[in-house]
Design an enzyme around this catalytic site. Structure first.
Site, PDB file in Angstrom:
ATOM      1  N   HIS A 120       4.902  -1.665  -6.104  1.00 10.92           N
ATOM      2  CA  HIS A 120       5.120  -0.603  -5.731  1.00 10.92           C
ATOM      3  C   HIS A 120       7.013  -0.070  -5.425  1.00 10.92           C
ATOM      4  CE1 HIS A 120       4.393  -2.765  -1.936  1.00 10.92           C
ATOM      5  NE2 HIS A 120       5.308  -1.925  -1.368  1.00 10.92           N
ATOM      6  N   VAL A 140       2.345  -5.557   0.546  1.00 10.72           N
ATOM      7  CA  VAL A 140       1.200  -5.077  -0.189  1.00 10.72           C
ATOM      8  C   VAL A 140       1.311  -5.675  -1.630  1.00 10.72           C
ATOM      9  CG1 VAL A 140      -0.263  -3.396  -1.364  1.00 10.72           C
ATOM     10  CG2 VAL A 140       0.599  -3.017   1.164  1.00 10.72           C
ATOM     11  N   SER A 161     -10.896   5.637  -2.497  1.00 12.62           N
ATOM     12  CA  SER A 161     -11.710   5.523  -1.237  1.00 12.62           C
ATOM     13  C   SER A 161     -11.039   5.181  -0.121  1.00 12.62           C
ATOM     14  CB  SER A 161     -12.389   4.061  -1.684  1.00 12.62           C
ATOM     15  OG  SER A 161     -11.547   3.250  -1.655  1.00 12.62           O
TER      16      SER A 161
END
Length: 164
Positions: free
Chosen positions: A150, A146, A64
């Site tokens: 990661h 975030v 998205s």
């Protein structure tokens, strides 16, 4: 497994035309302060407690939000950082959301090893033969902006030491 991974990586990169070396670093000096500010805001907004909400990375996994994807398999996704801090800067993320490296457990051992192998193979495909740096930011003081685990892979130039 290594041979299967290598073939899949090669097919994925060739299909996407991602077998290029180098990318101009767009970050300005002092850009790290922006990342620290983002990390402080993320922590103030709930950090990992807000991890039940969709992150930018979960939106990239769901397609998205667009990203330049370098590799994907059933466990992880690799894509270029939108604000590169080095000529080559990409992220390796697990598809299963894990908010922080400090929150992993024994059940994550295989996945974490897989992320490292994929990071190494992608670095090789990106031409980082002279070396690169792996970075995992954890929490506010680690400048994690975030809250979805990661790995940053940075290379393509001589990196300074100490970081931060």
């Amino acid at each position: 497994m290594a041979a299967v991974l290598a073939r899949a990586l090669a097919r994925g990169w060739a299909a996407r035309g991602a077998l290029r070396v180098g990318q101009r670093c767009l970050a300005a000096p002092g850009a790290q302060d922006g990342e620290v500010g983002k990390a402080r805001r993320a922590a103030a907004e709930g950090g990992e407690e807000a991890s039940g909400q969709a992150t930018i990375f979960s939106k990239i996994i769901a397609r998205s939000v667009p990203a330049t994807i370098l590799y994907e398999d059933d466990k992880c996704l690799v894509f270029r950082d939108v604000a590169p801090q080095a000529p080559v800067h990409f992220l390796v993320i697990p598809k299963r959301p894990i908010p922080r490296i400090s929150r992993v457990g024994p059940q994550d051992t295989e996945l974490l090893g897989h992320l490292l192998v994929v990071a190494a193979r992608t670095a090789q495909a990106e031409g980082l033969d002279d070396g690169y740096r792996l970075v995992i930011n954890d929490g506010k003081h680690g400048a994690q902006s975030v809250y979805h685990l990661h790995l940053h892979v940075l290379g393509g130039r001589q990196l300074g030491w100490p970081p931060g």
